[in-house]
Design a protein around this motif. Structure first.
Motif, PDB file in Angstrom:
ATOM      1  N   THR A  88      17.548 -22.300  10.746  1.00 36.20           N
ATOM      2  CA  THR A  88      17.481 -23.788  10.793  1.00 36.20           C
ATOM      3  C   THR A  88      18.598 -24.479  10.153  1.00 36.20           C
ATOM      4  OG1 THR A  88      16.097 -23.838   8.681  1.00 36.20           O
ATOM      5  CG2 THR A  88      15.224 -23.412  10.561  1.00 36.20           C
ATOM      6  N   ASP A  89      19.352 -23.727   9.588  1.00 35.17           N
ATOM      7  CA  ASP A  89      20.563 -24.319   8.832  1.00 35.17           C
ATOM      8  C   ASP A  89      21.951 -24.104   9.285  1.00 35.17           C
ATOM      9  OD1 ASP A  89      22.414 -25.340   6.888  1.00 35.17           O
ATOM     10  OD2 ASP A  89      21.788 -23.964   5.186  1.00 35.17           O
ATOM     11  N   ASP A  92      24.650 -22.116   8.020  1.00 37.41           N
ATOM     12  CA  ASP A  92      24.458 -20.708   7.605  1.00 37.41           C
ATOM     13  C   ASP A  92      24.833 -19.845   8.827  1.00 37.41           C
ATOM     14  OD1 ASP A  92      23.128 -18.028   7.283  1.00 37.41           O
ATOM     15  OD2 ASP A  92      21.850 -18.948   5.879  1.00 37.41           O
ATOM     16  N   HIS A  95      22.418 -19.242  11.785  1.00 37.04           N
ATOM     17  CA  HIS A  95      22.045 -20.284  12.606  1.00 37.04           C
ATOM     18  C   HIS A  95      22.632 -19.768  13.905  1.00 37.04           C
ATOM     19  CE1 HIS A  95      21.059 -24.196  13.952  1.00 37.04           C
ATOM     20  NE2 HIS A  95      22.345 -24.491  14.575  1.00 37.04           N
TER      21      HIS A  95
END
Length: 349
Positions: A88-89, A92, A95
Motif C-alpha cells: 500500500t506504500d 516501498d 508496491h
C-alpha cells in the motif's frame, strides 16, 4: 520508486519470484518427495523481505509463496502482514507486486485461515489434488491402500476449496485454481474424474506433466502423459477450443465449448516454454535457483545474515540474472539429467 528490469542472456526479464517458506510437507507425494525436516539456516522475516524487495526492484511483479506446504510455516503470517503494509506504500518496492499467490495441498486451509489470507491481501490460492476418489488420493499422497485416510484427505481438500471460495477467492476471476499432476501407470485414470470435479466446482484445472525434478522420484519418460494426449482425452468427453498460452505463463489453456470453464496444461516435458521463462526461485534457506531443473543454487545468505546487505544483494542477483541462460527443458535430450539435482519440495515447485 524506480524499477530497473534485468534481462538475461536470452532476453528474458525477471517477472516472478517463487519464495519457498518450508521444505516440509504434511503429505508424502511420491513425485515430489518432500523432506522430513527443515534445512538449516532458514531465512528470517527480515531476510525474506530483503529478497522480495530486491526482486521487485529488479522487475518482479508477482510473488508466489510455496513449500513444501507453506501453511505448515508459522513464518507465513508475519510475512503476509509485512507484504500487505508494503504493497500500500508507493515508496516501498513491494508496491510493485501486482499479484501475490500461495500454493497449498489444502489440508490445513480452514475457513478461518482462508479469511486471514484474503484479509492480508493474498490474490490467489492454488490447491493441489491428484485424484478424485479415496484410493487415488491415498496413492498420490504417499499412503497406498489407506482408503480411509484417502477419504479424509479428499474431504479436507473439498472443504478447503469451499472455504477459499467463501472467503472471497473467486474462481471466475482466476483467484482459485486446482493443480493436478498426472502420472502414467499411477493416476492417469483420474484425468476425466478430476476434470469433472473441476467443472462441477467451476474451477480452472491445470494438468501438469510428471517432471524429472529431483533424484528421489524415480522419473522415467514412460511415466509422462503428454499434454496433447490429455487434451485429446478431455476433448472426446467435452469438446475444447484453444485459448493459448499467455506470454511468460506456464499453462497452455483450453476452453470447454459447452461453457464448462477452462483447463490448462503445463507441459514442461513435451512442450517446454523456456523461451520466455521469467521465474526466479529462492528456497527457504536462501538459495537462489534460476531454473526449476538446476543442479545448484546461489547461496544468498552471505548478503542476508545476520543483517541484509541490500546493495550487495542487489548486485549479486543482478549478476546472476544477467548471466542466466538456463533452458534445460528445451535441451533435455542433449543434456541428460543433471546431478546432483535439487528436489522439488526444496525448490518450491
Amino acid at each position: 520508486m524506480t524499477v530497473a528490469p534485468v534481462i538475461d542472456q536470452l532476453d528474458r526479464p525477471l517477472g516472478v519470484l517463487r519464495l519457498s517458506l518450508t521444505a516440509r510437507c504434511n503429505l508424502a507425494c511420491p513425485y515430489c518427495c518432500p523432506d522430513a525436516k527443515e534445512p538449516e539456516g532458514l531465512l528470517n522475516l527480515e531476510a525474506q523481505l530483503a529478497v522480495i524487495r530486491a526482486a521487485c526492484r529488479l522487475g518482479a511483479h508477482t510473488l508466489r509463496l510455496t513449500g513444501g506446504e507453506p501453511l505448515l510455516s508459522d513464518r507465513l503470517w508475519p510475512l503476509l502482514e509485512q507484504l500487505a503494509a508494503g504493497r500500500t506504500d508507493p515508496s516501498d518496492p513491494l508496491h510493485q507486486l501486482r499479484q501475490l499467490t500461495l500454493t497449498s495441498n489444502g489440508i490445513l486451509l480452514t475457513p478461518q485461515r482462508a479469511l486471514q489470507l484474503k484479509a492480508l491481501g493474498l490474490d490467489r490460492v492454488t490447491i493441489s489434488l491428484d485424484g478424485a476418489d479415496a484410493i487415488s488420493v491415498a496413492r498420490m499422497t504417499g499412503l497406498p491402500g489407506e482408503a480411509r485416510t484417502g477419504e479424509r484427505l479428499l474431504a479436507q481438500v473439498l472443504r478447503a476449496l469451499k472455504a477459499a471460495r467463501a472467503a472471497g477467492f473467486d474462481p471466475r476471476l482466476g483467484q482459485l485454481k486446482l493443480n493436478s499432476v498426472i502420472q502414467n501407470g499411477v493416476n492417469q485414470d483420474q484425468l476425466i474424474p478430476l476434470a469433472a470435479l473441476a467443472r462441477e466446482q467451476q474451477l480452472e484445472l491445470r494438468l501438469i506433466e510428471y517432471m524429472d525434478v529431483g533424484n528421489r522420484n524415480g522419473w522415467t519418460e514412460q511415466q509422462v502423459v503428454p499434454a496433447a494426449e490429455m487434451i485429446a482425452r478431455l476433448h472426446r468427453h467435452w469438446p475444447l477450443e484453444p485459448v493459448g498460452r499467455a506470454h511468460h505463463a506456464t499453462a497452455n489453456r483450453w476452453r470447454y465449448r459447452d461453457g464448462g470453464g477452462v483447463v490448462g496444461v503445463i507441459a514442461s516435458i513435451t512442450e517446454p516454454f523456456c523461451g520466455d521463462c521469467n521465474r526466479l526461485r529462492v528456497t527457504a534457506d536462501g538459495l537462489a535457483f534460476t531454473c526449476l531443473f538446476a543442479n545448484e543454487g546461489l547461496d544468498l545468505r552471505r548478503w542476508l545474515m545476520p543483517r541484509p546487505d541490500h546493495a550487495g544483494l542487489m548486485a549479486v542477483l543482478t549478476a546472476a540474472w544477467h548471466g542466466r541462460e538456463d533452458r534445460f527443458s528445451e535441451l533435455r535430450a542433449q543434456l541428460g539429467s543433471p546431478s546432483p539435482h535439487a528436489e522439488m519440495a526444496y525448490l518450491g515447485g
